[in-house]
Design an enzyme around this catalytic site. Structure first.
Site, mmCIF file in Angstrom:
data_model
loop_
_atom_site.group_PDB
_atom_site.id
_atom_site.type_symbol
_atom_site.label_atom_id
_atom_site.label_comp_id
_atom_site.label_asym_id
_atom_site.label_seq_id
_atom_site.Cartn_x
_atom_site.Cartn_y
_atom_site.Cartn_z
ATOM 1 N N LYS A 1 0.820 -1.205 0.000
ATOM 2 C CA LYS A 1 0.000 0.000 0.000
ATOM 3 C C LYS A 1 0.856 1.258 0.000
ATOM 4 O O LYS A 1 0.601 2.203 -0.767
ATOM 5 C CB LYS A 1 -0.921 -0.012 1.226
ATOM 6 C CG LYS A 1 -1.965 -1.111 1.198
ATOM 7 C CD LYS A 1 -2.781 -1.144 2.489
ATOM 8 C CE LYS A 1 -3.788 -2.269 2.497
ATOM 9 N NZ LYS A 1 -4.580 -2.304 3.750
ATOM 10 N N CYS B 1 -0.625 0.756 6.174
ATOM 11 C CA CYS B 1 -0.962 -0.140 7.289
ATOM 12 C C CYS B 1 -1.909 -1.231 6.805
ATOM 13 O O CYS B 1 -2.665 -1.034 5.859
ATOM 14 C CB CYS B 1 -1.649 0.613 8.426
ATOM 15 S SG CYS B 1 -0.699 1.952 9.152
ATOM 16 N N ASP B 2 -1.852 -2.369 7.479
ATOM 17 C CA ASP B 2 -2.835 -3.411 7.228
ATOM 18 C C ASP B 2 -3.067 -4.187 8.509
ATOM 19 O O ASP B 2 -2.120 -4.592 9.181
ATOM 20 C CB ASP B 2 -2.370 -4.372 6.136
ATOM 21 C CG ASP B 2 -3.487 -5.321 5.737
ATOM 22 O OD1 ASP B 2 -4.327 -4.920 4.913
ATOM 23 O OD2 ASP B 2 -3.535 -6.452 6.262
ATOM 24 N N SER B 3 -4.328 -4.380 8.866
ATOM 25 C CA SER B 3 -4.690 -5.085 10.092
ATOM 26 C C SER B 3 -5.472 -6.352 9.771
ATOM 27 O O SER B 3 -6.342 -6.352 8.900
ATOM 28 C CB SER B 3 -5.551 -4.194 10.998
ATOM 29 O OG SER B 3 -4.847 -3.048 11.415
ATOM 30 N N GLY C 1 0.332 -4.515 10.423
ATOM 31 C CA GLY C 1 1.595 -4.242 9.740
ATOM 32 C C GLY C 1 1.693 -2.769 9.407
ATOM 33 O O GLY C 1 0.699 -2.128 9.057
#
Length: 231
Positions: free
Chosen positions: A66, A90-92, A127
């Site tokens: 991203k 970010c990635d959750s 992340g």
């Protein structure tokens, strides 16, 4: 979604996410980010990873994809911010019984996930990737993952029906939010609450330092990128 800026002498801060919750966390913490949505195909990125990639590696790879997509687009557009900016992706995902769970998207999937989560605990992994861009080039990168244990209560059938009917859990990792209606069904957390909301302030502060930026340089907005920089 547009606007954004930087403090005098500091780089612009670009948030590569459409998440209103992430944006609010950053604004409450003194930043006024430029917002760009990455349009990354998360499933395709995850599917391309080597078999056996650890859950932490998956969310970090998605965060980097991203951030890189946003930085590349800004550079291609010759946007003003690429003279000096940091781009954060970010990635959750929620780790339950060894399986990563992203956004449920449908009421049926959300209901199935809550049937597994209710009365139990799970780890919310987020992340983070920070890219430093100067003179239209990516010159530094730092990434890492935070993990926070979330302890869920057991909502009644009527409560779960009402929660799913709001559609809130459909578009969020793990089918819950800490800062919204889902907070009624979280008994406690062990870890960083801002990370559960979607962007961990302590970790982002460290990653900014790794790319040569002191977080206090970013406090208070000023310079703006035009409203066309929203997608």
């Amino acid at each position: 979604m547009g606007g954004g800026g930087r403090a005098t002498g500091g780089p612009a801060f670009v948030l590569g996410s459409a998440s209103p919750a992430r944006l609010q966390v950053l604004r409450s913490a003194g930043l006024d980010p430029v917002v760009r949505v990455s349009q990354v195909d998360e499933d395709a990125v995850a599917d391309a990873l080597p078999a056996g990639t650890a859950p932490e590696g998956v969310v970090c790879a998605l965060a980097r994809a991203k951030a890189e997509a946003v930085a590349t687009a800004l550079i291609a557009e010759h946007a003003d911010v690429v003279a000096d900016c940091v781009v954060v992706g970010c990635d959750s995902m929620l780790l339950v019984d060894g399986e990563l769970q992203g956004k449920p998207l449908t009421p049926e999937v959300a209901r199935k996930r809550w049937a597994v989560m209710a009365g139990r605990s799970a780890d919310l992994l987020t992340g983070h990737c920070v890219l430093r861009v100067r003179d239209s080039r990516i010159v530094a990168e730092a990434s890492d993952c935070t993990g926070t244990t979330v302890h869920f209560t057991t909502p009644t059938a009527a409560e779960l029906d009402a929660y799913i009917a709001t559609a809130e859990p459909l578009q969020v990792a793990g089918a819950f939010t800490l800062d919204g209606r889902g907070g009624w069904f979280v008994d406690r957390i062990d870890g960083d609450p801002s990370s559960v909301i979607g962007i961990g302030l302590p970790l982002v502060r460290r990653l900014l330092g790794d790319v040569g930026v002191v977080v206090t340089q970013l406090w208070v907005g000023g310079t703006q990128l035009g409203s066309d920089a929203t997608r």
